[in-house]
Design a protein around this motif. Structure first.
Motif, PDB file in Angstrom:
ATOM      1  N   VAL A  58       0.832  -1.207   0.000  1.00  0.00           N
ATOM      2  CA  VAL A  58       0.000   0.000   0.000  1.00  0.00           C
ATOM      3  C   VAL A  58       0.864   1.254   0.000  1.00  0.00           C
ATOM      4  O   VAL A  58       0.713   2.126  -0.855  1.00  0.00           O
ATOM      5  CB  VAL A  58      -0.951   0.017   1.218  1.00  0.00           C
ATOM      6  CG1 VAL A  58      -1.827   1.276   1.192  1.00  0.00           C
ATOM      7  CG2 VAL A  58      -1.803  -1.242   1.241  1.00  0.00           C
ATOM      8  N   CYS A  59       1.791   1.343   0.955  1.00  0.00           N
ATOM      9  CA  CYS A  59       2.499   2.626   1.159  1.00  0.00           C
ATOM     10  C   CYS A  59       3.988   2.574   0.865  1.00  0.00           C
ATOM     11  O   CYS A  59       4.624   3.609   0.758  1.00  0.00           O
ATOM     12  CB  CYS A  59       2.260   3.128   2.581  1.00  0.00           C
ATOM     13  SG  CYS A  59       3.209   2.242   3.834  1.00  0.00           S
ATOM     14  N   GLY A  60       4.567   1.381   0.777  1.00  0.00           N
ATOM     15  CA  GLY A  60       6.004   1.290   0.503  1.00  0.00           C
ATOM     16  C   GLY A  60       6.872   1.249   1.751  1.00  0.00           C
ATOM     17  O   GLY A  60       8.092   1.200   1.664  1.00  0.00           O
ATOM     18  N   ASN A  61       6.240   1.275   2.930  1.00  0.00           N
ATOM     19  CA  ASN A  61       6.979   1.134   4.185  1.00  0.00           C
ATOM     20  C   ASN A  61       7.606  -0.267   4.260  1.00  0.00           C
ATOM     21  O   ASN A  61       7.232  -1.165   3.514  1.00  0.00           O
ATOM     22  CB  ASN A  61       5.986   1.333   5.343  1.00  0.00           C
ATOM     23  CG  ASN A  61       6.658   1.425   6.695  1.00  0.00           C
ATOM     24  OD1 ASN A  61       7.865   1.603   6.795  1.00  0.00           O
ATOM     25  ND2 ASN A  61       5.855   1.313   7.737  1.00  0.00           N
ATOM     26  N   VAL A  62       8.572  -0.429   5.141  1.00  0.00           N
ATOM     27  CA  VAL A  62       9.175  -1.750   5.348  1.00  0.00           C
ATOM     28  C   VAL A  62       8.799  -2.235   6.741  1.00  0.00           C
ATOM     29  O   VAL A  62       8.994  -1.540   7.721  1.00  0.00           O
ATOM     30  CB  VAL A  62      10.704  -1.677   5.210  1.00  0.00           C
ATOM     31  CG1 VAL A  62      11.338  -3.003   5.587  1.00  0.00           C
ATOM     32  CG2 VAL A  62      11.076  -1.305   3.787  1.00  0.00           C
ATOM     33  N   CYS A  71      -0.362   1.144   7.975  1.00  0.00           N
ATOM     34  CA  CYS A  71      -1.533   1.043   7.095  1.00  0.00           C
ATOM     35  C   CYS A  71      -2.680   0.264   7.744  1.00  0.00           C
ATOM     36  O   CYS A  71      -3.843   0.516   7.454  1.00  0.00           O
ATOM     37  CB  CYS A  71      -1.162   0.373   5.782  1.00  0.00           C
ATOM     38  SG  CYS A  71      -0.246   1.454   4.688  1.00  0.00           S
ATOM     39  N   SER A  72      -2.359  -0.704   8.598  1.00  0.00           N
ATOM     40  CA  SER A  72      -3.433  -1.531   9.142  1.00  0.00           C
ATOM     41  C   SER A  72      -3.874  -1.083  10.539  1.00  0.00           C
ATOM     42  O   SER A  72      -4.696  -1.744  11.157  1.00  0.00           O
ATOM     43  CB  SER A  72      -2.997  -3.002   9.159  1.00  0.00           C
ATOM     44  OG  SER A  72      -1.745  -3.121   9.807  1.00  0.00           O
ATOM     45  N   THR A 100      -0.829  11.701  12.543  1.00  0.00           N
ATOM     46  CA  THR A 100      -1.606  10.516  12.904  1.00  0.00           C
ATOM     47  C   THR A 100      -2.257   9.880  11.682  1.00  0.00           C
ATOM     48  O   THR A 100      -3.074   8.982  11.806  1.00  0.00           O
ATOM     49  CB  THR A 100      -2.704  10.880  13.916  1.00  0.00           C
ATOM     50  OG1 THR A 100      -3.463  11.968  13.364  1.00  0.00           O
ATOM     51  CG2 THR A 100      -2.107  11.295  15.237  1.00  0.00           C
ATOM     52  N   GLY A 101      -1.900  10.397  10.492  1.00  0.00           N
ATOM     53  CA  GLY A 101      -2.474   9.838   9.281  1.00  0.00           C
ATOM     54  C   GLY A 101      -1.654   8.683   8.747  1.00  0.00           C
ATOM     55  O   GLY A 101      -0.927   8.017   9.487  1.00  0.00           O
ATOM     56  N   ARG A 102      -1.777   8.454   7.442  1.00  0.00           N
ATOM     57  CA  ARG A 102      -1.007   7.392   6.803  1.00  0.00           C
ATOM     58  C   ARG A 102       0.038   7.998   5.868  1.00  0.00           C
ATOM     59  O   ARG A 102       0.061   9.191   5.666  1.00  0.00           O
ATOM     60  CB  ARG A 102      -1.962   6.460   6.060  1.00  0.00           C
ATOM     61  CG  ARG A 102      -2.837   5.738   7.086  1.00  0.00           C
ATOM     62  CD  ARG A 102      -3.647   4.645   6.473  1.00  0.00           C
ATOM     63  NE  ARG A 102      -4.388   3.964   7.534  1.00  0.00           N
ATOM     64  CZ  ARG A 102      -5.505   3.299   7.353  1.00  0.00           C
ATOM     65  NH1 ARG A 102      -6.028   3.213   6.150  1.00  0.00           N
ATOM     66  NH2 ARG A 102      -6.113   2.718   8.360  1.00  0.00           N
ATOM     67  N   TYR A 103       0.836   7.113   5.275  1.00  0.00           N
ATOM     68  CA  TYR A 103       1.978   7.584   4.497  1.00  0.00           C
ATOM     69  C   TYR A 103       1.974   7.024   3.079  1.00  0.00           C
ATOM     70  O   TYR A 103       1.293   6.041   2.771  1.00  0.00           O
ATOM     71  CB  TYR A 103       3.288   7.152   5.165  1.00  0.00           C
ATOM     72  CG  TYR A 103       3.544   7.816   6.492  1.00  0.00           C
ATOM     73  CD1 TYR A 103       4.192   9.050   6.556  1.00  0.00           C
ATOM     74  CD2 TYR A 103       3.134   7.214   7.676  1.00  0.00           C
ATOM     75  CE1 TYR A 103       4.437   9.663   7.775  1.00  0.00           C
ATOM     76  CE2 TYR A 103       3.369   7.818   8.901  1.00  0.00           C
ATOM     77  CZ  TYR A 103       4.019   9.040   8.942  1.00  0.00           C
ATOM     78  OH  TYR A 103       4.251   9.636  10.144  1.00  0.00           O
ATOM     79  N   HIS A 104       2.791   7.674   2.253  1.00  0.00           N
ATOM     80  CA  HIS A 104       3.092   7.114   0.939  1.00  0.00           C
ATOM     81  C   HIS A 104       4.578   7.356   0.660  1.00  0.00           C
ATOM     82  O   HIS A 104       5.031   8.497   0.661  1.00  0.00           O
ATOM     83  CB  HIS A 104       2.237   7.763  -0.147  1.00  0.00           C
ATOM     84  CG  HIS A 104       2.363   7.076  -1.466  1.00  0.00           C
ATOM     85  ND1 HIS A 104       1.589   5.989  -1.818  1.00  0.00           N
ATOM     86  CD2 HIS A 104       3.205   7.286  -2.500  1.00  0.00           C
ATOM     87  CE1 HIS A 104       1.935   5.577  -3.018  1.00  0.00           C
ATOM     88  NE2 HIS A 104       2.913   6.334  -3.463  1.00  0.00           N
TER      89      HIS A 104
END
Ligand SMILES: [Zn+2]
Length: 198
Positions: A58-62, A71-72, A100-104
């Motif tokens: 989804v976001c490319g995080n590791v 994301c979850s 507190t949101g999500r990332y990309h």
């Protein structure tokens, strides 16, 4: 003359960011002297990393899960999306505990010099996420470098016309500043004072 093995390991380590041939060779010798302790530990850790860490689709995080923990996490605000160059920037921002949101994660920044084009970054995927709806604000958190700002500008243009508010970190960020190297206070300040793009 160093052995072939030492040369090979030195060359492999010298490819790591921030390590040149000299420090790579020094690290190899340090490890060889501690082959029963530090070297064993390092091998074990590397194996675990290789076996367990994956990139979030989804976001490319590791993380160890896909989708990743960010994301979850249902407590996070899915309406706010923060765009960063690299995973290290995501972690730096997340340590500040203010977003507190999500990332990309883009996976880099545009660079004419290094031949990095929009299609080399996950910009298409970002547009898809925003077009899918449910996002109110996109925070462009690129580094305060020329290339970072060029990237932010390009993304802002691509997002034009979509029903989202686009903001950018306030640049109390030092010029040339990379997020990963900033102290948390400065980073928190820049995030709090983010402003609309344009
Ligand atoms: Zn994720």
């Amino acid at each position: 003359m160093a052995s072939q093995e030492i040369e090979a390991l030195s060359a492999a380590l010298a490819r790591l960011p921030g390590l040149g041939p000299r420090s790579a060779r020094r690290a190899v010798l340090w490890l060889v002297k501690r082959r029963e302790t530090a070297l064993v530990q390092l091998l074990k850790t590397l194996e675990e990393v290789q076996a367990r860490l994956i990139e979030c689709d989804v976001c490319g995080n590791v993380d160890t899960t896909n989708p990743c923990g960010v994301c979850s996490d249902p407590r996070r605000d899915a309406r706010s999306l923060c765009v960063v160059e690299d995973v290290a920037d995501l972690w730096a921002l997340d340590r500040s505990n203010l977003f507190t949101g999500r990332y990309h994660v883009l996976g880099g920044r545009l660079s004419a010099l290094e031949g990095i084009r929009p299609e080399d970054l996950s910009i298409g995927k970002l547009l898809e996420r925003v077009e899918a709806g449910g996002i109110d604000e996109v925070v462009l958190a690129m580094n305060a470098t020329l290339e970072g700002q060029t990237t932010a500008h390009y993304i802002a243009e691509r997002l034009e016309g979509l029903p989202v508010r686009i903001t950018q970190l306030a640049h109390g960020l030092p010029v040339g500043g990379e997020l990963d190297y900033l102290d948390e206070g400065t980073l928190a300040q820049a995030l709090r004072a983010r402003r609309p793009v344009g």
